[in-house]
Design an enzyme around this catalytic site. Structure first.
Site, mmCIF file in Angstrom:
data_model
loop_
_atom_site.group_PDB
_atom_site.id
_atom_site.type_symbol
_atom_site.label_atom_id
_atom_site.label_comp_id
_atom_site.label_asym_id
_atom_site.label_seq_id
_atom_site.Cartn_x
_atom_site.Cartn_y
_atom_site.Cartn_z
ATOM 1 N N HIS A 1 71.899 -13.085 -120.194
ATOM 2 C CA HIS A 1 72.190 -13.899 -121.580
ATOM 3 C C HIS A 1 73.791 -13.612 -121.930
ATOM 4 O O HIS A 1 74.500 -14.433 -122.622
ATOM 5 C CB HIS A 1 71.123 -13.253 -122.357
ATOM 6 C CG HIS A 1 69.955 -13.789 -122.407
ATOM 7 N ND1 HIS A 1 69.093 -13.625 -121.435
ATOM 8 C CD2 HIS A 1 69.216 -14.596 -123.149
ATOM 9 C CE1 HIS A 1 67.813 -14.340 -121.448
ATOM 10 N NE2 HIS A 1 67.957 -14.923 -122.567
ATOM 11 N N HIS B 1 68.035 -4.585 -122.258
ATOM 12 C CA HIS B 1 69.149 -4.153 -121.424
ATOM 13 C C HIS B 1 69.670 -2.995 -121.883
ATOM 14 O O HIS B 1 69.452 -2.685 -123.058
ATOM 15 C CB HIS B 1 70.154 -5.396 -121.431
ATOM 16 C CG HIS B 1 69.924 -6.612 -120.555
ATOM 17 N ND1 HIS B 1 69.990 -6.674 -119.272
ATOM 18 C CD2 HIS B 1 69.327 -7.714 -121.096
ATOM 19 C CE1 HIS B 1 69.529 -7.756 -118.791
ATOM 20 N NE2 HIS B 1 69.382 -8.385 -119.930
#
Length: 268
Positions: free
Chosen positions: A189, A231
């Site tokens: 992303h 993440h």
């Protein structure tokens, strides 16, 4: 009258030296004495220490254990940075669960997550390319499509090589995941947000407020990855860095409409 046997015994000297044969029988010869001396405790202790010194090098630690006991400065610095990264990621994962401190914001963060996903971007690019009436617009959408496909390939390769697991507090409820999405480094992303933002700001004529919104959207996409626990901080930071330079690669490999038509003519 004393017997002859008694006379013989009386005639013998009490200090008479034994015969050599008798000494040999009693084991008192010099050679036997030296052999017994060689078997003394002192000699045995000396031989034991000699054998211990001979087997001493075999008891030393392996080389890799010595390296662990004496790590380099670079290794210590790397472990410290990783520890800080994990600590910061854990503290910033405030939307990882519904009962987290910012759990009420989790639906909004998931909406931002979907806005940075590859499938909506690829589908939207194909739709804009199909609806575009100008050759310039089709050329831009074509290169954006190629950039998105390049991003998917490069991120998948890096994830497969590094194979860093996602944070332990992450919930695998992401939208449309693939096999490599179980790995964390780098954030796809973040790469897509950085590359897409730079692409839009370069090739589209946008007003100043819209340009600010594009930059704000890219930052929020990266922030949402950490807040949702998807993440670590370094995954997102490297993702922004990678996506920024991916756009430079796209510019170097830019495909014009004329070049595409020639290629299609050759293939046809």
């Amino acid at each position: 009258m004393p017997s002859p046997k008694a006379k013989n015994n009386a005639g013998r000297s009490p200090n008479r030296t034994p015969s050599p044969h008798l000494l040999q029988r009693q084991g008192s010869d010099p050679t036997s004495a030296r052999l017994r001396a060689s078997e003394s405790p002192t000699r045995r202790r000396g031989s034991g220490s000699a054998s211990a010194s001979a087997t001493g090098p075999q008891q030393q630690l392996p080389e890799e254990d010595c390296m662990r006991l004496n790590p380099s400065f670079a290794g210590i610095a790397l472990r410290s940075l990783l520890a800080i990264d994990l600590w910061m990621s854990k503290r910033l994962g405030v939307c990882a669960e519904e009962d987290s401190s910012w759990g009420s914001v989790r639906p909004l963060m998931k909406l931002i997550e979907i806005s940075g996903h590859g499938i909506p971007w690829i589908a939207g690019t194909l739709y804009c390319m199909w609806k575009s009436d100008s050759a310039a617009g089709q050329e831009i959408m074509l290169n954006l499509l190629l950039a998105l496909l390049l991003d998917v390939v490069l991120v998948g390769i890096v994830k497969a090589l590094v194979r860093r697991r996602r944070p332990s507090h992450n919930r695998m409820d992401m939208f449309a995941t693939f096999s490599v999405d179980r790995y964390s480094f780098p954030s796809g992303h973040a790469t897509r947000a950085a590359m897409g933002a730079r692409f839009l700001l370069t090739h589209l004529v946008l007003a100043a407020p819209v340009r600010v919104l594009v930059l704000l959207w890219a930052v929020l996409v990266g922030l949402s990855r950490v807040m949702l626990g998807r993440h670590n901080v370094t995954d997102v930071a490297f993702g922004f860095f990678m996506g920024y330079f991916q756009y430079s690669l796209v510019e170097a490999l830019w495909v014009s409409t004329a070049s595409l038509q020639k290629l299609l003519g050759v293939l046809g």
